[in-house]
Design an enzyme around this catalytic site. Sequence first.
Site, PDB file in Angstrom:
ATOM      1  N   GLU A 154      -0.171  -3.708   0.508  1.00  0.00           N
ATOM      2  CA  GLU A 154      -0.808  -4.252  -0.608  1.00  0.00           C
ATOM      3  C   GLU A 154      -1.648  -5.669  -0.174  1.00  0.00           C
ATOM      4  O   GLU A 154      -1.112  -6.018  -0.235  1.00  0.00           O
ATOM      5  CB  GLU A 154      -0.714  -3.887  -1.379  1.00  0.00           C
ATOM      6  N   GLU A 317       0.794   5.600  -4.199  1.00  0.00           N
ATOM      7  CA  GLU A 317       1.439   4.948  -5.198  1.00  0.00           C
ATOM      8  C   GLU A 317       0.459   5.638  -7.068  1.00  0.00           C
ATOM      9  O   GLU A 317      -0.310   5.142  -7.154  1.00  0.00           O
ATOM     10  CB  GLU A 317       1.551   3.823  -5.007  1.00  0.00           C
TER      11      GLU A 317
END
Length: 682
Positions: A154, A317
């Site tokens: 991220e 995710e």
Amino acid sequence: MTETVWQLDHLLHGGDYYPEQWQADPDILAQDMAYMQEAKITTATVGVFAWSALAPREGEWHFAWLDQVFDQLAAIGVNVILATPSGAKPAWLARRYPSVLRTDENGQRQLYGERHNHCLTDPVYRRYVAEIDRRLADRYGQRSNLLLWHISNEYSGACYCDQCQAAFRDWLKQRYGNLAALNEAWATTFWSHQYDDWAEVTAPMPSGNQTNGGQNVDWQRFVSAQTIDFYDQEVKAVRAGGSQAPVTTNFMAETGDLLPYHQVDYAAFAKHVDVVAWDAYPGWNEPKASNCQVAMKNAFINDYFRGLKQANFLLMESAPSLTNWHPNDRVRAKRPGQLKLTSLQFLAHGADSVMYFQWRQSRGGWEKFHGAVVGHDGSDQQRVFQEVSQVGQCLTQLQSIVGVPRARAKVAILFDQENVWHMANTPFTPLNRRYWHALQQQYQYFWEQDIPVDVLPPDAELSGYQLVFDLMAYATSSALEAKLTKFVRAGGTLVMGYLSALVDTADRAVLGGFSPVLRELLGIYRLEVDSLFPETVNTVAYRGQQYQVTDTAEVITLTGAVSLATYTADFYAGTPAVTYHSFGQGHAYYLASHNDQAFSAAFNAQLVEDLGLARVATIKADPTVSVQRRATATGVVDFVLNFTDAPRAVIVNTGGVDLLMGHQIDPGTQTLARDGVMAIQH
Ligand code: GAL
């Protein structure tokens, strides 16, 4: 840079796995292997934050535990998505080389701690990251169960240290060549801000300059480019270590509005990954929005991620149950059956995986109560574990869809990340969120009608689409204007809207009141912009009905278009609010104001009829049930998803096999349970 797309040969079921947290407990590691088989796990994402487990001290390498993880997973047929660990750094690195620490926008270097907070320019950080990446690739690159590289985690944020400021200036030199060009682009005669020496140019910072749109947008462009450059150097290190396995990184979207993360241009980034992957945390079961509304938003963002490469993508995710960080300080568990429904929605929109954060709840740290496949009780009898296993079972039954891209839609909605950066500099704030909402509002109609939509970056090819929305195109480039003109001239239908083309790509106002190209294309000319307070409401009269106007109303005049709707109030009562222009072989519409959802439904219903746009035709459902079609090598699978709180009747027009239940669904009325889902293969 890669324009290729990696194709999978099976749907992935897995998640983030942190065996480094349990090295002192071999029983737990052994239990993980047994449980993964039980839950039909096919992949484990390993090493995301494992730097200090791999290198607890400078120059000291501990790979044995990871060797064993690879072996253990291989023994049970589980593939590894191997992360480079640059998302979090070890304390020794920061202590010895403080330049790796990020400097915040006040010029304050941060203390060691947390994650995702490094200087992405710092050569020391880059060197140490490259070294560990290369070593990982060298050691694991040839492993038969290495499936994919998960580069960092991220990527986000910006650093304002002197090195980053110097890199920004270098980037500006590349872009503008000389200071005169920069001064011209940034309109620096305003407030006497002309630069005479490159050293005078800085990042926008609170104690300095934050009001120059050109500077702000260029800074965002630089931060995005620097992030992608950092990623590229990680990939280079992996390749230098001898691994040719495909690469990706996990993109993200803000929870709530499910707006793409704003400091990186994912459309540009997507050209550097082999497959787009994203982390999804929609706010299910919250009071602010119905699950139907959340499902619509989730559908939209999934179509956005699919649109980046116009290819299948990975759900990297998702929460098996609750998260531990929702902004309203409440975290709802997914109720029974919801995990399957919500997971399959990703597949319906083109994901080739269902993966979770996290496999096992950590013992300590900030995320110890975040939902996981295996909880602190360590039991496989727990509800969440059982439901994850059911999802695993579903995936084995849905293998026919893997790797087959969805047929192109006939409707496209354009989203331009640069537009978001420009919109941060308007007096009509906060436009960036309203931009996303405006696009979502159009999307909602098509989602409810089960008419497929592609959400596309502005450089996407438009031929083949019948209907394109480019709304609130606040900063349009001449390239995009030319492309839209070509699209309409060749027979396409374009819908543009208020606040379009107010600035150029340097964030300077467009002179002449309105872009001459758009004026010709749309047959209108903008006279004024009225920005409405929440309490101020106008209405438009369209086809005998009245619809609410909020936020923005432009006063326009016709230069070739015809008026389809007029305002009913204020000094511009009776003037055009919606226009139509016949141009070349095509049609161009302009929505001069932000009209309500009912207007969008009426307006789009007319377009659908005029253009003969087809819905996914095999199932007729009420608007609250979503139907999404995926292709298989030999046919199609229609996902029918009920996000409402009650059973819903659906009328199946063409029968087929429900791959989830394994039985034939005959034409006729079927009842879809609350949170129910069918996957009907034809
Ligand atoms: C993601 C992040 C994971 C974990 C997860 C929790 O954004 O990549 O490491 O923190 O959120 O929901």
